[in-house]
Design a protein around this motif. Structure first.
Motif, mmCIF file in Angstrom:
data_model
loop_
_atom_site.group_PDB
_atom_site.id
_atom_site.type_symbol
_atom_site.label_atom_id
_atom_site.label_comp_id
_atom_site.label_asym_id
_atom_site.label_seq_id
_atom_site.Cartn_x
_atom_site.Cartn_y
_atom_site.Cartn_z
ATOM 1 N N PHE A 1 -18.621 -13.958 -68.360
ATOM 2 C CA PHE A 1 -17.431 -13.651 -67.576
ATOM 3 C C PHE A 1 -17.769 -12.631 -66.490
ATOM 4 O O PHE A 1 -18.413 -11.627 -66.736
ATOM 5 N N GLN A 2 -17.359 -12.923 -65.260
ATOM 6 C CA GLN A 2 -17.477 -11.955 -64.173
ATOM 7 C C GLN A 2 -16.212 -12.013 -63.344
ATOM 8 O O GLN A 2 -15.863 -13.075 -62.818
ATOM 9 N N PRO A 3 -15.504 -10.907 -63.244
ATOM 10 C CA PRO A 3 -14.241 -10.938 -62.507
ATOM 11 C C PRO A 3 -14.447 -11.000 -60.995
ATOM 12 O O PRO A 3 -15.494 -10.639 -60.476
ATOM 13 N N CYS A 4 -13.440 -11.486 -60.331
ATOM 14 C CA CYS A 4 -13.398 -11.508 -58.869
ATOM 15 C C CYS A 4 -12.098 -10.830 -58.459
ATOM 16 O O CYS A 4 -11.018 -11.264 -58.867
ATOM 17 N N LEU A 5 -12.185 -9.765 -57.688
ATOM 18 C CA LEU A 5 -11.011 -8.966 -57.330
ATOM 19 C C LEU A 5 -10.546 -9.283 -55.910
ATOM 20 O O LEU A 5 -11.360 -9.489 -55.012
ATOM 21 N N ALA A 6 -9.243 -9.318 -55.716
ATOM 22 C CA ALA A 6 -8.664 -9.463 -54.378
ATOM 23 C C ALA A 6 -7.895 -8.191 -54.041
ATOM 24 O O ALA A 6 -7.157 -7.658 -54.879
ATOM 25 N N LEU A 7 -8.084 -7.701 -52.816
ATOM 26 C CA LEU A 7 -7.318 -6.556 -52.319
ATOM 27 C C LEU A 7 -6.488 -7.009 -51.125
ATOM 28 O O LEU A 7 -6.991 -7.691 -50.228
ATOM 29 N N LEU A 8 -5.225 -6.616 -51.125
ATOM 30 C CA LEU A 8 -4.316 -6.942 -50.027
ATOM 31 C C LEU A 8 -3.862 -5.665 -49.345
ATOM 32 O O LEU A 8 -3.437 -4.722 -50.016
#
Length: 402
Positions: free
Chosen positions: A281-288
């Protein structure tokens, strides 16, 4: 935000640097799309929407229509670049679009059919992003119901907290102040949406995702060729710094820092693809980032992280659930030369563009846009540098670009 026709060694998929831009009024009427031996006929309307001749259904863009047709042939098919999928007289629609933009970019305003940023450096800004009378009102996820291809992909959706659904956040997040500083600076420079990548490290033992570097994309969303070059540059920068790709960011200049339906689909796709490139598992982050939304409590930009939880197993075709992500803020000691150099490159890139924010103009009765930028950056200032010194550096960079 959304996806487009990028190619890259960074993501090895259609990355956010290649997000497709707005739909211009087009001279093309009868459009033909072929897929899996089947033909789908439609008319491209003057406002950029597609009417499917077989059913009379209206789709908001070539991408929405192409996605619908693809899923009829193959329900498991992921959406792609609709402009490159639709043909007219044997030529892909994105070729007509590029020709049209070259002919009209200097004297014809862009429409608001797709509220994303311009596809060429001299194209006029999408007015709906800057018009206070056209604020997008978010909806709750539970009100969405089943997926509807005719729904506006730019509909904003409120995020859900993990606590509200009795779940724990599946990973921890720590974000460097320099990441937010550069992201915020980038978002303030233009009235159009911006996009960039996030570099960092994932510690599987502590389940900690540390975001250490922002990589702004100096390209127009929808410019696939430039996007490919930018993504290759980011890939080299990540490699040289020993960092991994851990996510992306983009802005909603005059709307809340909440994901749209298109953002949710994009993020879900990015999570799956980034997951596929790792052993575990490797997360992918989104910033707005929302720099100029009138609903923000003050001059400081709203920067919100989000992650998408897959829809319930019994409703696999529903939209993913946008989740609010708690993150720790790590204050850097100083602005690095890398950050200052990126800022100078950004100022140079937007110099003279019609969607450039004129920082000397009034933002409110009390503040200019430059005042607003300074106030917003103040909360992200490195701990070992005085605010005055940092703002002097910022003003010096902006002066060089004026």
């Amino acid at each position: 935000g959304g996806r487009g026709a990028g190619r890259s060694g960074v993501w090895n998929w259609r990355g956010p640097a290649a997000v497709l831009g707005g739909v211009p009024e087009s001279p093309v009427k009868g459009c033909l799309r072929e897929r899996g031996g089947k033909k789908f006929l439609g008319d491209l309307q003057p406002d950029g929407r597609i009417m499917w001749q077989e059913t009379g259904q209206i789709f908001n863009s070539p991408s929405a229509w192409a996605t619908h047709c693809k899923k009829l042939v193959n329900p498991a098919k992921k959406s792609g670049c609709g402009w490159a999928s639709v043909k007219y007289k044997g030529q892909k629609l994105d070729k007509y679009k590029a020709t049209w933009l070259r002919l009209h970019q200097l004297h014809t305003p862009a429409t608001a059919a797709d509220e994303v940023c311009a596809a060429a450096s001299s194209r006029k800004p999408p007015r709906s992003l800057w018009n206070e009378g056209k604020i997008r009102v978010p909806v709750r996820y539970c009100m969405l119901g089943s997926r509807d291809s005719a729904r506006n992909p730019h509909t904003l959706v409120e995020v859900t907290s993990f606590a509200a659904i009795n779940k724990f956040q599946p990973f921890n997040v720590a974000v460097s102040s320099n990441v937010l500083f550069l992201l915020d600076f980038h978002s303030h420079l233009t009235r159009s949406e911006v996009v960039g990548y996030l570099g960092g490290r994932w510690d599987i033992n502590s389940q900690m995702l540390t975001v250490l570097r922002a990589f702004p994309c100096r390209s127009r969303l929808g410019d696939a060729e430039t996007a490919a070059a930018i993504e290759e540059e980011v890939y080299q920068s990540l490699f040289l710094r020993g960092l991994s790709l851990v996510g992306w960011y983009h802005s909603h200049p005059h709307s809340p820092a909440l994901p749209s339906l298109q953002d949710i689909d994009a993020q879900m796709d990015y999570q799956l693809r980034l997951q596929g490139s790792s052993n575990g598992f490797q997360p992918c982050l989104a910033l707005l980032c929302s720099p100029y939304y009138s609903g923000n409590p003050g001059p400081e930009s709203k920067i919100s992280p989000f992650w998408v939880m897959p829809p319930p197993e019994q409703r696999p075709s529903d939209y993913g659930i946008p989740m609010d992500v708690e993150m720790a803020y790590v204050q850097d000691s100083f602005l690095t030369n890398d950050i200052l150099h990126e800022m100078m490159l950004l100022v140079e890139f937007y110099k003279g563009a019609p969607d450039l924010v004129r920082l000397q103009e009034p933002w409110s009765q009390e503040h200019t846009y430059l005042d607003k930028l300074k106030i917003s950056l103040a909360s992200r200032t490195p701990k070992d540098q005085s605010l005055c010194h940092v703002l002097e550096q910022v003003c010096g960079i902006l002066k060089q670009g004026s």
